[in-house]
Design a protein around this motif. Structure first.
Motif, mmCIF file in Angstrom:
data_model
loop_
_atom_site.group_PDB
_atom_site.id
_atom_site.type_symbol
_atom_site.label_atom_id
_atom_site.label_comp_id
_atom_site.label_asym_id
_atom_site.label_seq_id
_atom_site.Cartn_x
_atom_site.Cartn_y
_atom_site.Cartn_z
ATOM 1 N N ALA A 246 0.865 -1.205 0.000
ATOM 2 C CA ALA A 246 0.310 -0.205 -0.279
ATOM 3 C C ALA A 246 0.857 1.040 -0.389
ATOM 4 O O ALA A 246 0.678 1.666 -0.535
ATOM 5 N N VAL A 247 2.406 1.061 0.948
ATOM 6 C CA VAL A 247 3.162 2.475 1.288
ATOM 7 C C VAL A 247 3.879 2.337 -0.394
ATOM 8 O O VAL A 247 4.178 3.733 -0.937
ATOM 9 N N SER A 248 4.505 1.555 -0.992
ATOM 10 C CA SER A 248 5.375 1.553 -1.845
ATOM 11 C C SER A 248 5.282 1.315 -2.801
ATOM 12 O O SER A 248 5.673 1.385 -4.228
ATOM 13 N N VAL A 249 4.101 0.771 -3.670
ATOM 14 C CA VAL A 249 3.534 0.246 -5.116
ATOM 15 C C VAL A 249 1.926 0.894 -5.157
ATOM 16 O O VAL A 249 2.561 2.073 -5.477
ATOM 17 N N ASN A 250 1.057 0.640 -4.544
ATOM 18 C CA ASN A 250 -0.255 1.716 -4.829
ATOM 19 C C ASN A 250 -1.315 0.703 -4.031
ATOM 20 O O ASN A 250 -1.672 -0.585 -4.078
ATOM 21 N N VAL A 251 -2.773 0.987 -3.795
ATOM 22 C CA VAL A 251 -3.259 0.880 -2.698
ATOM 23 C C VAL A 251 -3.674 -0.441 -3.559
ATOM 24 O O VAL A 251 -4.713 -1.414 -2.640
ATOM 25 N N ARG A 252 -4.525 -0.515 -4.789
ATOM 26 C CA ARG A 252 -5.084 -1.441 -5.396
ATOM 27 C C ARG A 252 -4.240 -2.996 -5.708
ATOM 28 O O ARG A 252 -4.440 -3.893 -4.821
ATOM 29 N N ALA A 253 -2.816 -2.908 -5.137
ATOM 30 C CA ALA A 253 -1.859 -3.752 -5.336
ATOM 31 C C ALA A 253 -2.568 -4.510 -4.115
ATOM 32 O O ALA A 253 -2.554 -5.847 -3.354
ATOM 33 N N ALA A 254 -3.223 -3.953 -3.115
ATOM 34 C CA ALA A 254 -1.802 -4.272 -1.623
ATOM 35 C C ALA A 254 -3.898 -4.536 -1.740
ATOM 36 O O ALA A 254 -4.314 -6.007 -0.457
ATOM 37 N N VAL A 255 -4.729 -4.306 -1.638
ATOM 38 C CA VAL A 255 -6.098 -5.099 -1.622
ATOM 39 C C VAL A 255 -6.745 -5.944 -2.676
ATOM 40 O O VAL A 255 -6.903 -6.740 -2.012
ATOM 41 N N VAL A 256 -6.027 -6.422 -3.656
ATOM 42 C CA VAL A 256 -5.702 -7.914 -4.660
ATOM 43 C C VAL A 256 -5.202 -8.691 -3.502
ATOM 44 O O VAL A 256 -5.261 -9.797 -3.305
ATOM 45 N N THR A 257 -3.815 -8.440 -2.459
ATOM 46 C CA THR A 257 -3.119 -8.904 -2.118
ATOM 47 C C THR A 257 -3.707 -9.404 -0.896
ATOM 48 O O THR A 257 -3.662 -10.564 -0.113
ATOM 49 N N GLY A 258 -4.573 -7.982 0.051
ATOM 50 C CA GLY A 258 -5.752 -8.749 1.288
ATOM 51 C C GLY A 258 -5.794 -9.553 0.708
ATOM 52 O O GLY A 258 -6.344 -10.284 1.758
ATOM 53 N N ALA A 259 -7.554 -9.313 -0.244
ATOM 54 C CA ALA A 259 -8.346 -10.415 -1.075
ATOM 55 C C ALA A 259 -7.497 -12.077 -1.034
ATOM 56 O O ALA A 259 -8.007 -12.666 -0.567
ATOM 57 N N ILE A 260 -6.622 -12.035 -1.740
ATOM 58 C CA ILE A 260 -6.009 -13.183 -1.721
ATOM 59 C C ILE A 260 -5.529 -13.919 0.120
ATOM 60 O O ILE A 260 -5.751 -15.442 -0.196
ATOM 61 N N VAL A 261 -4.844 -13.432 1.265
ATOM 62 C CA VAL A 261 -4.783 -13.874 1.620
ATOM 63 C C VAL A 261 -5.955 -14.390 2.693
ATOM 64 O O VAL A 261 -6.532 -14.988 3.051
ATOM 65 N N VAL A 262 -6.780 -12.993 2.626
ATOM 66 C CA VAL A 262 -7.747 -13.312 3.728
ATOM 67 C C VAL A 262 -8.989 -14.499 2.190
ATOM 68 O O VAL A 262 -9.071 -15.282 3.209
ATOM 69 N N ALA A 263 -9.121 -15.194 1.834
ATOM 70 C CA ALA A 263 -9.304 -16.007 0.905
ATOM 71 C C ALA A 263 -9.071 -17.547 0.661
ATOM 72 O O ALA A 263 -9.432 -18.355 1.468
ATOM 73 N N TYR A 264 -7.527 -17.447 0.667
ATOM 74 C CA TYR A 264 -6.614 -18.416 0.986
ATOM 75 C C TYR A 264 -6.537 -19.060 2.434
ATOM 76 O O TYR A 264 -6.909 -20.043 2.919
ATOM 77 N N VAL A 265 -6.718 -18.221 3.542
ATOM 78 C CA VAL A 265 -7.016 -18.760 4.879
ATOM 79 C C VAL A 265 -8.391 -18.609 5.650
ATOM 80 O O VAL A 265 -8.225 -19.643 6.034
#
Length: 200
Positions: free
Chosen positions: A113-132
């Motif tokens: 979110a800080v170093s790339v962009n918020v959209r990349a962080a949101v997609v990554t966060g969705a992966i974490v939640v969906a997988y776990v």
């Protein structure tokens, strides 16, 4: 089984924590993420952003896989291919794995979110939640878990795409579709290969 950290060799603890992240799987995730980044480029690559993308994605992916091993530690102890992992062997305490997995997942998403962009962080966060929270508990309940697990498995190139463009687009969904379709035979092949182990 609680294991006193002070009584263990620090190098062994670090090695076991790294093993929780499944480095070979993380490497595959990074490759597909970088493919998404490269295909999504509409200008010269931003090498610094790409490095940040790798760091954040690696942390979040490693944390997600560590949390998966935390939730599946009892099942892993019954299977020949997984019983030598750190948690079934008692080399790490479950709480250590839980704290480690949560910490690096959150750090990875925040870093993106800080170093790339918020959209990349949101997609990554969705992966974490969906997988776990979806795929992992469904694995022991229904064969439909394969379809559910294919969703987070197909999203890494989308992380790369939105890191390159800061927006979704048709190309991102094409990459997602390719990865989604590939996930199914991949998962079924593993299930067939280890069918006796899974039956136990």
């Amino acid at each position: 089984m609680l294991v006193a950290t002070a009584a263990r060799d620090r190098r062994r603890v670090v090695t076991d924590l790294v093993a929780l992240t499944k480095p070979r799987v993380v490497l595959m995730i990074l490759v597909t993420t970088l493919v998404g980044y490269y295909i999504g480029l509409d200008r010269a690559p931003d090498w610094a952003r790409m490095l940040h993308l790798v760091v954040g994605t690696a942390l979040a992916a490693g944390g997600t896989l560590a949390l998966n091993q935390y939730w599946e530690r009892e099942v892993d102890a019954r299977m020949a291919r997984t019983r030598s992992r750190p948690l079934p062997q008692g080399r790490l305490a479950p709480l250590e794995a839980l704290v480690f997995g949560v910490a690096i997942s959150v750090i990875g998403v925040g870093y993106l979110a800080v170093s790339v962009n918020v959209r990349a962080a949101v997609v990554t966060g969705a992966i974490v939640v969906a997988y776990v929270l979806l795929y992992t508990p469904l694995k022991r309940r229904t064969a439909l878990c394969t379809l559910v697990g294919a969703l987070p498995g197909a999203l890494p190139p989308v992380i790369g795409w939105v890191a390159a463009r800061d927006a979704l687009g048709a190309g991102a969904w094409v990459l997602f579709a390719i990865m989604f379709v590939w996930q199914l035979p991949h998962a079924l092949a593993i299930a067939w290969l280890y069918r006796e182990d899974y039956a136990r």
